[in-house]
Design a protein around this motif. Structure first.
Motif, PDB file in Angstrom:
ATOM      1  N   UNK A 288     -35.517 -58.167 -35.344  1.00 30.40           N
ATOM      2  CA  UNK A 288     -35.211 -57.974 -33.928  1.00 30.40           C
ATOM      3  C   UNK A 288     -34.221 -59.009 -33.398  1.00 30.40           C
ATOM      4  N   UNK A 289     -34.379 -60.256 -33.788  1.00 26.16           N
ATOM      5  CA  UNK A 289     -33.506 -61.318 -33.288  1.00 26.16           C
ATOM      6  C   UNK A 289     -32.055 -61.146 -33.742  1.00 26.16           C
ATOM      7  N   UNK A 290     -31.827 -60.349 -34.773  1.00 27.68           N
ATOM      8  CA  UNK A 290     -30.466 -60.159 -35.290  1.00 27.68           C
ATOM      9  C   UNK A 290     -29.626 -59.267 -34.382  1.00 27.68           C
ATOM     10  N   UNK A 291     -30.275 -58.549 -33.449  1.00 26.40           N
ATOM     11  CA  UNK A 291     -29.517 -57.680 -32.542  1.00 26.40           C
ATOM     12  C   UNK A 291     -28.830 -58.494 -31.451  1.00 26.40           C
ATOM     13  N   UNK A 292     -29.418 -59.632 -31.080  1.00 33.11           N
ATOM     14  CA  UNK A 292     -28.780 -60.547 -30.128  1.00 33.11           C
ATOM     15  C   UNK A 292     -28.869 -61.953 -30.700  1.00 33.11           C
ATOM     16  N   UNK A 293     -28.127 -62.222 -31.775  1.00 31.49           N
ATOM     17  CA  UNK A 293     -28.324 -63.454 -32.542  1.00 31.49           C
ATOM     18  C   UNK A 293     -27.957 -64.742 -31.815  1.00 31.49           C
ATOM     19  N   UNK A 294     -27.069 -64.647 -30.826  1.00 31.65           N
ATOM     20  CA  UNK A 294     -26.597 -65.875 -30.180  1.00 31.65           C
ATOM     21  C   UNK A 294     -27.365 -66.197 -28.896  1.00 31.65           C
ATOM     22  N   UNK A 295     -28.346 -65.351 -28.554  1.00 29.78           N
ATOM     23  CA  UNK A 295     -29.188 -65.563 -27.384  1.00 29.78           C
ATOM     24  C   UNK A 295     -28.374 -65.739 -26.110  1.00 29.78           C
ATOM     25  N   UNK A 296     -27.269 -65.015 -26.021  1.00 22.95           N
ATOM     26  CA  UNK A 296     -26.400 -65.106 -24.847  1.00 22.95           C
ATOM     27  C   UNK A 296     -26.354 -63.789 -24.069  1.00 22.95           C
ATOM     28  N   UNK A 297     -27.323 -62.912 -24.346  1.00 22.64           N
ATOM     29  CA  UNK A 297     -27.356 -61.635 -23.637  1.00 22.64           C
ATOM     30  C   UNK A 297     -26.422 -60.588 -24.190  1.00 22.64           C
ATOM     31  N   UNK A 298     -25.786 -60.862 -25.329  1.00 24.88           N
ATOM     32  CA  UNK A 298     -24.877 -59.897 -25.953  1.00 24.88           C
ATOM     33  C   UNK A 298     -25.596 -59.228 -27.118  1.00 24.88           C
ATOM     34  N   UNK A 299     -25.729 -57.894 -27.033  1.00 26.41           N
ATOM     35  CA  UNK A 299     -26.455 -57.131 -28.050  1.00 26.41           C
ATOM     36  C   UNK A 299     -25.475 -56.410 -28.967  1.00 26.41           C
ATOM     37  N   UNK A 300     -25.697 -56.532 -30.259  1.00 26.82           N
ATOM     38  CA  UNK A 300     -24.778 -56.004 -31.255  1.00 26.82           C
ATOM     39  C   UNK A 300     -24.914 -54.493 -31.428  1.00 26.82           C
ATOM     40  N   UNK A 301     -23.816 -53.804 -31.794  1.00 26.31           N
ATOM     41  CA  UNK A 301     -23.919 -52.395 -32.187  1.00 26.31           C
ATOM     42  C   UNK A 301     -24.875 -52.258 -33.374  1.00 26.31           C
ATOM     43  N   UNK A 302     -25.563 -51.125 -33.430  1.00 23.52           N
ATOM     44  CA  UNK A 302     -26.659 -50.982 -34.392  1.00 23.52           C
ATOM     45  C   UNK A 302     -26.473 -49.815 -35.357  1.00 23.52           C
ATOM     46  N   UNK A 303     -26.866 -50.035 -36.603  1.00 29.09           N
ATOM     47  CA  UNK A 303     -26.989 -48.984 -37.594  1.00 29.09           C
ATOM     48  C   UNK A 303     -28.408 -48.437 -37.504  1.00 29.09           C
ATOM     49  N   UNK A 304     -28.560 -47.120 -37.389  1.00 29.73           N
ATOM     50  CA  UNK A 304     -29.890 -46.525 -37.280  1.00 29.73           C
ATOM     51  C   UNK A 304     -30.033 -45.438 -38.338  1.00 29.73           C
ATOM     52  N   UNK A 305     -31.124 -45.482 -39.078  1.00 30.43           N
ATOM     53  CA  UNK A 305     -31.407 -44.485 -40.113  1.00 30.43           C
ATOM     54  C   UNK A 305     -32.835 -44.006 -39.957  1.00 30.43           C
ATOM     55  N   UNK A 306     -33.013 -42.705 -39.773  1.00 32.19           N
ATOM     56  CA  UNK A 306     -34.344 -42.151 -39.614  1.00 32.19           C
ATOM     57  C   UNK A 306     -35.092 -42.717 -38.430  1.00 32.19           C
ATOM     58  N   UNK A 307     -34.360 -43.108 -37.400  1.00 39.27           N
ATOM     59  CA  UNK A 307     -34.970 -43.665 -36.199  1.00 39.27           C
ATOM     60  C   UNK A 307     -35.130 -45.164 -36.213  1.00 39.27           C
ATOM     61  N   UNK A 308     -35.003 -45.798 -37.367  1.00 39.33           N
ATOM     62  CA  UNK A 308     -35.217 -47.244 -37.477  1.00 39.33           C
ATOM     63  C   UNK A 308     -33.887 -47.989 -37.474  1.00 39.33           C
ATOM     64  N   UNK A 309     -33.815 -49.069 -36.695  1.00 39.77           N
ATOM     65  CA  UNK A 309     -32.625 -49.914 -36.692  1.00 39.77           C
ATOM     66  C   UNK A 309     -32.529 -50.593 -38.062  1.00 39.77           C
ATOM     67  N   UNK A 310     -31.431 -50.294 -38.770  1.00 33.05           N
ATOM     68  CA  UNK A 310     -31.305 -50.711 -40.166  1.00 33.05           C
ATOM     69  C   UNK A 310     -30.229 -51.758 -40.391  1.00 33.05           C
ATOM     70  N   UNK A 311     -29.568 -52.191 -39.305  1.00 34.92           N
ATOM     71  CA  UNK A 311     -28.510 -53.176 -39.450  1.00 34.92           C
ATOM     72  C   UNK A 311     -27.645 -53.210 -38.208  1.00 34.92           C
TER      73      UNK A 311
END
Length: 359
Positions: A288-311
Protein backbone atom coordinates in the motif's frame (compact mmCIF):
# COMPACT_ATOMS: atom_id res chain seq x y z
CA UNK A 1 -5.78 -10.33 1.81
CA UNK A 2 -7.47 -8.51 -1.08
CA UNK A 3 -11.05 -9.64 -1.65
CA UNK A 4 -11.59 -10.47 -5.31
CA UNK A 5 -15.38 -10.43 -5.14
CA UNK A 6 -15.46 -6.88 -3.76
CA UNK A 7 -12.65 -5.77 -6.08
CA UNK A 8 -14.25 -7.07 -9.25
CA UNK A 9 -17.66 -5.66 -8.37
CA UNK A 10 -16.03 -2.30 -7.88
CA UNK A 11 -14.25 -2.56 -11.22
CA UNK A 12 -17.59 -3.26 -12.89
CA UNK A 13 -19.66 -0.66 -11.05
CA UNK A 14 -17.02 1.99 -11.68
CA UNK A 15 -17.16 1.33 -15.41
CA UNK A 16 -13.59 0.07 -15.64
CA UNK A 17 -14.75 -3.35 -16.84
CA UNK A 18 -18.03 -4.34 -18.49
CA UNK A 19 -20.12 -1.87 -20.47
CA UNK A 20 -18.46 1.50 -20.97
CA UNK A 21 -20.26 4.84 -20.86
CA UNK A 22 -21.10 6.58 -24.12
CA UNK A 23 -19.77 10.02 -23.16
CA UNK A 24 -17.26 11.51 -20.71
CA UNK A 25 -20.02 13.35 -18.85
CA UNK A 26 -21.90 10.07 -18.32
CA UNK A 27 -18.76 8.49 -16.88
CA UNK A 28 -18.34 11.38 -14.44
CA UNK A 29 -22.02 11.42 -13.46
CA UNK A 30 -22.06 7.68 -12.78
CA UNK A 31 -19.34 8.09 -10.15
CA UNK A 32 -20.74 11.30 -8.71
CA UNK A 33 -17.36 12.97 -9.12
CA UNK A 34 -13.87 12.03 -10.36
CA UNK A 35 -10.77 13.04 -8.43
CA UNK A 36 -8.57 15.35 -10.46
CA UNK A 37 -5.62 16.52 -8.38
CA UNK A 38 -3.51 15.61 -11.41
CA UNK A 39 -5.34 16.87 -14.51
CA UNK A 40 -3.62 14.65 -17.08
CA UNK A 41 -4.17 11.55 -14.95
CA UNK A 42 -7.81 12.48 -14.34
CA UNK A 43 -8.73 12.77 -18.02
CA UNK A 44 -7.42 9.22 -18.50
CA UNK A 45 -9.56 8.10 -15.55
CA UNK A 46 -12.60 9.40 -17.42
CA UNK A 47 -11.42 8.11 -20.79
CA UNK A 48 -10.87 4.51 -19.71
CA UNK A 49 -14.49 4.43 -18.52
CA UNK A 50 -15.82 5.81 -21.83
CA UNK A 51 -16.39 4.02 -25.15
CA UNK A 52 -13.57 4.71 -27.64
CA UNK A 53 -12.75 8.01 -25.94
CA UNK A 54 -9.73 10.11 -26.84
CA UNK A 55 -8.14 12.79 -24.69
CA UNK A 56 -9.62 15.38 -27.05
CA UNK A 57 -13.13 14.05 -26.31
CA UNK A 58 -12.72 14.54 -22.57
CA UNK A 59 -11.26 18.01 -23.01
CA UNK A 60 -14.08 18.92 -25.39
CA UNK A 61 -16.62 17.94 -22.73
CA UNK A 62 -14.82 20.35 -20.39
CA UNK A 63 -14.78 23.11 -23.01
CA UNK A 64 -18.48 22.51 -23.76
CA UNK A 65 -19.27 22.89 -20.02
CA UNK A 66 -20.67 19.39 -19.73
CA UNK A 67 -18.22 18.66 -16.93
CA UNK A 68 -16.55 21.13 -14.60
CA UNK A 69 -13.27 21.05 -12.71
CA UNK A 70 -13.73 22.49 -9.23
CA UNK A 71 -13.25 21.97 -5.45
CA UNK A 72 -16.38 20.19 -4.18
CA UNK A 73 -15.07 17.78 -1.54
CA UNK A 74 -12.21 17.42 0.96
CA UNK A 75 -10.76 20.73 -0.27
CA UNK A 76 -9.34 19.04 -3.34
CA UNK A 77 -10.07 19.07 -7.06
CA UNK A 78 -12.67 16.91 -8.84
CA UNK A 79 -14.39 16.68 -12.20
CA UNK A 80 -18.14 16.92 -11.60
CA UNK A 81 -21.22 17.14 -13.85
CA UNK A 82 -21.72 20.84 -14.60
CA UNK A 83 -25.28 20.97 -13.32
CA UNK A 84 -24.15 19.57 -9.96
CA UNK A 85 -21.12 21.78 -9.31
CA UNK A 86 -22.81 24.43 -7.16
CA UNK A 87 -24.71 22.21 -4.77
CA UNK A 88 -21.72 19.92 -4.32
CA UNK A 89 -19.47 22.86 -3.42
CA UNK A 90 -22.11 24.27 -1.10
CA UNK A 91 -22.53 20.92 0.66
CA UNK A 92 -18.99 20.84 2.00
CA UNK A 93 -18.04 24.54 2.05
CA UNK A 94 -18.67 24.94 5.78
CA UNK A 95 -16.38 22.00 6.61
CA UNK A 96 -13.31 24.14 5.85
CA UNK A 97 -14.11 27.26 7.89
CA UNK A 98 -11.89 26.37 10.85
CA UNK A 99 -9.02 25.29 8.61
CA UNK A 100 -9.39 28.41 6.47
CA UNK A 101 -9.27 30.78 9.45
CA UNK A 102 -6.04 29.15 10.61
CA UNK A 103 -4.50 29.19 7.13
CA UNK A 104 -5.53 32.81 6.52
CA UNK A 105 -3.87 33.89 9.75
CA UNK A 106 -0.74 31.96 8.79
CA UNK A 107 -0.64 33.64 5.36
CA UNK A 108 -1.64 37.07 6.75
CA UNK A 109 -4.79 37.22 4.64
CA UNK A 110 -7.42 39.22 6.50
CA UNK A 111 -11.03 39.65 5.39
CA UNK A 112 -10.25 43.02 3.83
CA UNK A 113 -7.53 41.51 1.64
CA UNK A 114 -9.73 38.60 0.64
CA UNK A 115 -12.52 41.03 -0.28
CA UNK A 116 -10.07 42.88 -2.55
CA UNK A 117 -9.09 39.54 -4.11
CA UNK A 118 -12.74 38.76 -4.82
CA UNK A 119 -13.21 42.15 -6.45
CA UNK A 120 -10.04 41.98 -8.58
CA UNK A 121 -10.63 38.45 -9.78
CA UNK A 122 -14.37 38.95 -10.17
CA UNK A 123 -13.81 41.97 -12.41
CA UNK A 124 -11.20 40.11 -14.48
CA UNK A 125 -13.48 37.13 -15.07
CA UNK A 126 -16.73 39.05 -15.56
CA UNK A 127 -18.64 38.37 -18.77
CA UNK A 128 -17.56 34.70 -18.92
CA UNK A 129 -13.98 35.78 -19.56
CA UNK A 130 -11.36 33.06 -19.11
CA UNK A 131 -8.08 34.14 -17.52
CA UNK A 132 -5.02 31.98 -16.98
CA UNK A 133 -3.56 31.32 -13.54
CA UNK A 134 -0.33 33.30 -14.26
CA UNK A 135 -2.35 36.34 -15.36
CA UNK A 136 -4.52 36.24 -12.23
CA UNK A 137 -1.35 36.11 -10.16
CA UNK A 138 -0.08 39.18 -12.01
CA UNK A 139 -3.31 41.08 -11.37
CA UNK A 140 -3.08 40.41 -7.64
CA UNK A 141 0.59 41.44 -7.55
CA UNK A 142 -0.19 44.64 -9.49
CA UNK A 143 -2.76 45.47 -6.81
CA UNK A 144 -0.13 45.05 -4.11
CA UNK A 145 -1.34 41.62 -2.94
CA UNK A 146 1.58 39.21 -2.67
CA UNK A 147 1.06 35.75 -4.18
CA UNK A 148 4.34 34.34 -2.91
CA UNK A 149 4.81 31.51 -0.40
CA UNK A 150 1.61 29.78 -1.46
CA UNK A 151 -0.65 32.83 -0.98
CA UNK A 152 -1.74 32.96 -4.63
CA UNK A 153 -2.61 29.26 -4.79
CA UNK A 154 -4.49 29.50 -1.51
CA UNK A 155 -6.52 32.50 -2.72
CA UNK A 156 -7.66 30.70 -5.88
CA UNK A 157 -8.48 27.53 -3.95
CA UNK A 158 -10.40 29.49 -1.34
CA UNK A 159 -12.47 31.28 -3.99
CA UNK A 160 -13.11 27.92 -5.64
CA UNK A 161 -14.16 26.15 -2.42
CA UNK A 162 -16.56 28.97 -1.61
CA UNK A 163 -18.23 28.72 -5.01
CA UNK A 164 -17.02 31.89 -6.73
CA UNK A 165 -14.72 30.46 -9.38
CA UNK A 166 -13.97 27.17 -11.10
CA UNK A 167 -11.48 26.01 -13.71
CA UNK A 168 -12.13 26.88 -17.35
CA UNK A 169 -10.54 25.44 -20.50
CA UNK A 170 -6.79 24.89 -20.67
CA UNK A 171 -4.80 27.76 -22.17
CA UNK A 172 -1.65 26.12 -23.46
CA UNK A 173 0.06 24.54 -20.46
CA UNK A 174 -1.91 26.57 -17.95
CA UNK A 175 -5.31 26.28 -16.32
CA UNK A 176 -7.71 29.13 -16.88
CA UNK A 177 -10.42 30.23 -14.47
CA UNK A 178 -14.00 31.43 -14.85
CA UNK A 179 -16.83 32.60 -12.60
CA UNK A 180 -18.88 29.54 -11.64
CA UNK A 181 -22.24 31.34 -11.78
CA UNK A 182 -21.53 32.51 -15.33
CA UNK A 183 -19.90 29.33 -16.56
CA UNK A 184 -22.73 27.12 -15.27
CA UNK A 185 -25.84 29.34 -15.26
CA UNK A 186 -28.40 26.53 -15.21
CA UNK A 187 -27.38 24.49 -12.21
CA UNK A 188 -29.51 22.42 -9.87
CA UNK A 189 -30.41 23.71 -6.43
CA UNK A 190 -30.78 21.14 -3.65
CA UNK A 191 -31.45 21.40 0.05
CA UNK A 192 -28.90 19.98 2.49
CA UNK A 193 -30.92 16.79 2.96
CA UNK A 194 -31.43 16.41 -0.80
CA UNK A 195 -27.70 16.92 -1.38
CA UNK A 196 -26.71 14.29 1.18
CA UNK A 197 -29.17 11.78 -0.31
CA UNK A 198 -28.20 12.47 -3.92
CA UNK A 199 -24.50 12.11 -3.27
CA UNK A 200 -24.98 8.98 -1.18
CA UNK A 201 -26.98 7.26 -3.91
CA UNK A 202 -24.45 8.15 -6.59
CA UNK A 203 -21.53 7.07 -4.44
CA UNK A 204 -22.87 3.64 -3.53
CA UNK A 205 -24.11 3.08 -7.09
CA UNK A 206 -20.81 4.03 -8.73
CA UNK A 207 -18.41 2.86 -6.01
CA UNK A 208 -20.18 -0.08 -4.37
CA UNK A 209 -19.59 -2.35 -2.61
CA UNK A 210 -18.49 0.26 -0.07
CA UNK A 211 -18.96 1.08 3.60
CA UNK A 212 -20.58 4.11 5.18
CA UNK A 213 -17.12 5.04 6.48
CA UNK A 214 -15.82 4.97 2.89
CA UNK A 215 -18.59 7.36 1.85
CA UNK A 216 -17.95 9.78 4.72
CA UNK A 217 -14.22 9.85 3.94
CA UNK A 218 -14.73 10.35 0.19
CA UNK A 219 -17.01 13.35 0.64
CA UNK A 220 -15.27 14.78 3.69
CA UNK A 221 -18.35 14.67 5.91
CA UNK A 222 -18.77 13.62 9.51
CA UNK A 223 -20.00 10.07 9.98
CA UNK A 224 -23.28 11.48 11.31
CA UNK A 225 -23.84 13.52 8.15
CA UNK A 226 -22.91 10.58 5.94
CA UNK A 227 -25.40 8.36 7.76
CA UNK A 228 -28.17 10.91 7.12
CA UNK A 229 -27.57 10.65 3.39
CA UNK A 230 -27.23 6.90 3.57
CA UNK A 231 -30.47 6.41 5.52
CA UNK A 232 -32.38 8.51 2.97
CA UNK A 233 -31.45 6.11 0.13
CA UNK A 234 -30.99 2.86 2.06
CA UNK A 235 -34.07 1.29 0.41
CA UNK A 236 -32.25 1.59 -2.95
CA UNK A 237 -29.17 -0.22 -1.69
CA UNK A 238 -28.20 -3.85 -1.24
CA UNK A 239 -26.31 -5.13 1.80
CA UNK A 240 -23.50 -7.67 1.60
CA UNK A 241 -21.65 -8.95 4.66
CA UNK A 242 -17.98 -9.71 4.01
CA UNK A 243 -15.86 -10.84 6.94
CA UNK A 244 -18.37 -9.25 9.29
CA UNK A 245 -18.29 -5.86 7.56
CA UNK A 246 -21.32 -4.22 5.93
CA UNK A 247 -20.83 -3.32 2.28
CA UNK A 248 -23.48 -1.45 0.31
CA UNK A 249 -24.17 -1.14 -3.41
CA UNK A 250 -27.11 -0.38 -5.67
CA UNK A 251 -29.95 -2.92 -5.73
CA UNK A 252 -29.81 -2.66 -9.53
CA UNK A 253 -26.13 -3.59 -9.73
CA UNK A 254 -25.75 -6.95 -11.49
CA UNK A 255 -23.84 -9.83 -9.96
CA UNK A 256 -20.26 -9.89 -11.18
CA UNK A 257 -18.07 -12.93 -11.47
CA UNK A 258 -15.14 -13.03 -9.05
CA UNK A 259 -12.84 -14.83 -11.48
CA UNK A 260 -12.28 -12.03 -13.99
CA UNK A 261 -8.71 -11.66 -15.19
CA UNK A 262 -9.02 -8.06 -16.36
CA UNK A 263 -5.77 -6.13 -16.74
CA UNK A 264 -5.78 -2.34 -16.77
CA UNK A 265 -3.47 0.64 -16.24
CA UNK A 266 -5.22 3.08 -13.92
CA UNK A 267 -4.19 6.70 -13.41
CA UNK A 268 -2.82 8.08 -10.20
CA UNK A 269 -5.47 9.40 -7.80
CA UNK A 270 -8.03 7.09 -9.44
CA UNK A 271 -11.43 6.54 -7.82
CA UNK A 272 -10.72 2.81 -7.71
CA UNK A 273 -8.08 3.49 -5.06
CA UNK A 274 -8.84 6.91 -3.54
CA UNK A 275 -12.60 6.44 -3.58
CA UNK A 276 -12.40 4.44 -0.33
CA UNK A 277 -11.07 4.91 3.17
CA UNK A 278 -10.33 1.18 3.46
CA UNK A 279 -8.41 -0.14 0.44
CA UNK A 280 -7.62 -3.58 1.84
CA UNK A 281 -9.98 -5.25 -0.65
CA UNK A 282 -7.80 -4.24 -3.61
CA UNK A 283 -4.20 -4.15 -2.40
CA UNK A 284 -1.91 -6.14 -0.11
CA UNK A 285 -1.02 -4.18 3.03
CA UNK A 286 2.70 -4.60 2.35
CA UNK A 287 2.34 -2.81 -1.01
CA UNK A 288 0.00 0.00 0.00
CA UNK A 289 2.75 2.48 0.87
CA UNK A 290 4.23 2.09 -2.63
CA UNK A 291 1.26 3.94 -4.16
CA UNK A 292 2.29 7.17 -2.40
CA UNK A 293 5.94 6.45 -1.60
CA UNK A 294 7.06 10.00 -0.87
CA UNK A 295 4.25 10.77 1.60
CA UNK A 296 3.60 14.07 -0.17
CA UNK A 297 0.01 13.40 -1.23
CA UNK A 298 1.03 12.27 -4.73
CA UNK A 299 -0.44 8.89 -5.71
CA UNK A 300 1.19 6.85 -8.46
CA UNK A 301 -0.57 5.38 -11.51
CA UNK A 302 -1.45 1.75 -10.82
CA UNK A 303 -1.25 -1.61 -12.56
CA UNK A 304 -4.36 -3.66 -11.76
CA UNK A 305 -4.86 -7.35 -12.53
CA UNK A 306 -8.00 -9.24 -11.58
CA UNK A 307 -9.06 -6.36 -9.35
CA UNK A 308 -5.83 -6.33 -7.32
CA UNK A 309 -3.30 -3.50 -7.49
CA UNK A 310 -0.26 -5.30 -8.87
CA UNK A 311 2.24 -2.49 -9.34
CA UNK A 312 2.78 1.09 -10.46
CA UNK A 313 3.65 2.59 -13.84
CA UNK A 314 4.87 5.83 -15.31
CA UNK A 315 4.88 7.46 -18.70
CA UNK A 316 7.30 9.68 -20.57
CA UNK A 317 6.27 11.57 -23.68
CA UNK A 318 8.99 11.80 -26.33
CA UNK A 319 9.08 12.75 -29.98
CA UNK A 320 8.87 9.09 -30.98
CA UNK A 321 5.78 8.55 -28.84
CA UNK A 322 4.86 7.53 -25.32
CA UNK A 323 7.30 5.38 -23.38
CA UNK A 324 5.79 3.42 -20.50
CA UNK A 325 7.69 1.82 -17.64
CA UNK A 326 5.92 -0.89 -15.64
CA UNK A 327 6.93 -1.43 -12.03
CA UNK A 328 5.14 -4.63 -10.92
CA UNK A 329 5.28 -5.80 -7.32
CA UNK A 330 6.15 -9.30 -8.56
CA UNK A 331 7.12 -10.85 -11.92
CA UNK A 332 4.34 -10.47 -14.51
CA UNK A 333 4.68 -13.89 -16.11
CA UNK A 334 1.80 -14.56 -18.52
CA UNK A 335 0.28 -11.13 -17.88
CA UNK A 336 3.17 -9.22 -19.46
CA UNK A 337 1.53 -9.16 -22.88
CA UNK A 338 -1.82 -8.09 -21.41
CA UNK A 339 -0.18 -5.12 -19.74
CA UNK A 340 1.40 -4.22 -23.07
CA UNK A 341 -2.10 -4.19 -24.56
CA UNK A 342 -3.23 -1.98 -21.68
CA UNK A 343 -0.37 0.38 -22.47
CA UNK A 344 -1.51 0.49 -26.11
CA UNK A 345 -5.03 1.38 -24.90
CA UNK A 346 -3.53 4.35 -23.05
CA UNK A 347 -1.48 5.52 -26.03
CA UNK A 348 -4.57 5.29 -28.26
CA UNK A 349 -6.46 7.46 -25.79
CA UNK A 350 -3.63 10.01 -25.84
CA UNK A 351 -3.70 9.90 -29.68
CA UNK A 352 0.02 9.21 -29.77
CA UNK A 353 2.09 6.23 -30.91
CA UNK A 354 3.58 4.01 -28.26
CA UNK A 355 7.34 4.06 -28.36
CA UNK A 356 8.36 1.51 -25.77
CA UNK A 357 6.96 -0.54 -22.91
CA UNK A 358 9.47 -1.91 -20.43
CA UNK A 359 9.43 -3.41 -16.95
Amino acid sequence: MPNRIIANRRLFNQGITGMKHETPEEAVRSLGAVQAQDYHQAVWGIGLRTQSAKVSDVEQALNDRKIVLTWPMRGTIFFVPSEDAKWMVKLTESRFQTHDKKKQAELELDEGTLHRCRTIIGNALSGCTTVSRPRLMELLEEAGISTKNGRGYYILGYLGRTGMICFGPHEGKHHSFVLLDEWVPNSRELTLEESLAELALRYFTGHGPATIQDFAWWVGLTLTEAKRGFEAVKSNLRLDFVNGTEYWSSVTAPAVSADTDSVVLLPGFDEYYLGYKDRSAIIETEHDAKIAPHRNGVFQPMMVAGGEVAGTWKREIKRSGIEITLCPFSPLGDQAEEFREAAKHYSDFMEMPIGRVES
